[in-house]
Design an enzyme around this catalytic site. Structure first.
Site, PDB file in Angstrom:
ATOM      1  CD  GLN A   1      24.699  90.859  22.652  1.00  0.00           C
ATOM      2  OE1 GLN A   1      25.478  91.377  23.395  1.00  0.00           O
ATOM      3  NE2 GLN A   1      24.044  91.163  21.735  1.00  0.00           N
TER       4      GLN A   1
ATOM      5  CG  ASP B   1      23.881  95.733  28.476  1.00  0.00           C
ATOM      6  OD1 ASP B   1      24.157  96.595  27.531  1.00  0.00           O
ATOM      7  OD2 ASP B   1      24.109  94.484  28.478  1.00  0.00           O
TER       8      ASP B   1
ATOM      9  CE  LYS C   1      27.196  94.657  22.682  1.00  0.00           C
ATOM     10  NZ  LYS C   1      26.240  94.120  23.182  1.00  0.00           N
TER      11      LYS C   1
END
Ligand code: GUN
Length: 280
Positions: A96, A119, A52
């Site tokens: 995460q 997200d 990422k």
């Protein structure tokens, strides 16, 4: 002969478009900054987080990295998220997953400002998706829609069957296919006649989390098959939820594993970071 849907190429195409877009934004004095938080040092998570950050650097999005120890208190993580919510330089926040067991994942996801939730996991964004309002959309299912569109596959009017009902993939996938005017059925572990229902699909999305679960008995001749799974088989090689060798010859188009859906997740995360909240 079937078409292999090349997620590696399509994700690169998207990242290149975003890089160009980011250059134009920077010329106007704008910037984007993604804050990535990892708690603990799960090796798979470390690889994802590293990828990422690399994608941010490629596209021109600034990134801030928070690598917190495994024993970080929930309050400490909430306080960091609070700071990032209030930091006007930070446009996106990503925690995460999975988190260590002593941390309540739902509480953490709820704490992220929905306007920075790149997200697309916050209930506000999930709700907006379900009623067709603008919001952040979960990256993997958004990536599947891009794979279909950029491969010239029409969704409107098609029988779409989604195998799996997770909050991150199955449910938002169904919502997105519906938004594109597909006729959508969601199957899960308690579904009866799974094979018969799957066999109706013009577009079959497999997100069941079981290696090579979907074989030729699940697939209609000429169907498009999208494989969201990623596993290691007995020989330590990557495989998906679909038994590619037995299924591919039946299809008109299919995604491989690796190189199908996988690379699209990060491309769509970058899209969320650069473009922000998009019209549904
Ligand atoms: N862990 C595995 N996939 C994801 C993802 O897409 N987002 C986050 N935040 N964590 C993950």
């Amino acid at each position: 002969m079937y078409q292999i849907i090349d997620g590696k190429r399509i994700s690169q195409e998207i990242k290149d478009e975003l890089k160009e877009r980011m250059e134009a934004l920077k010329a106007r004095g704008e910037s984007r900054c993604l804050a990535v938080i990892q708690v603990g040092s799960d090796p798979a998570s470390s690889v994802y987080v590293g990828n990422k950050k690399k994608a941010c650097a490629y596209v021109g999005v600034d990134s801030l990295s928070y690598e917190l120890p495994e024993n970080t208190a929930q309050e400490e993580l909430l306080s960091l998220i609070g700071d990032l919510n209030g930091n006007s330089r930070v446009s996106g926040i990503l925690v995460q997953l999975p988190l260590p067991h002593h941390i309540d994942e739902e509480k953490i996801l709820l704490a992220i400002d929905p306007r920075k939730d790149v997200d697309g996991f916050h209930p506000v964004n999930v709700g907006n998706l379900s009623i067709g309002r603008p919001g952040f959309v979960s990256c993997t299912p958004a990536g599947v829609i891009q794979l279909l569109k950029r491969s010239g596959i029409e969704i409107a009017g098609k029988e779409c069957v989604v195998l799996g009902r997770s909050n991150i993939v199955g449910k938002p996938m169904a919502m997105l296919l519906l938004q594109e005017n597909g006729t959508v059925t969601v199957c899960h572990s308690r579904t009866k006649n799974l094979k018969e229902i799957a066999k109706r699909a013009d577009i079959l999305v497999a997100a069941v989390g079981r290696p090579r679960f979907v074989n030729h008995d699940f697939v209609k001749e000429g169907a498009v098959v999208i494989d969201v799974g990623i596993h290691r088989n007995e020989d330590n090689r990557l495989c998906g939820d679909v038994d590619f060798d037995s299924v591919a010859p039946l299809t008109s188009a299919i995604t491989p594993v690796p190189g199908g859906v996988g690379p699209m997740t990060i491309a769509m995360l970058m899209s969320n970071c650069v473009l922000g909240i998009q019209e549904a």
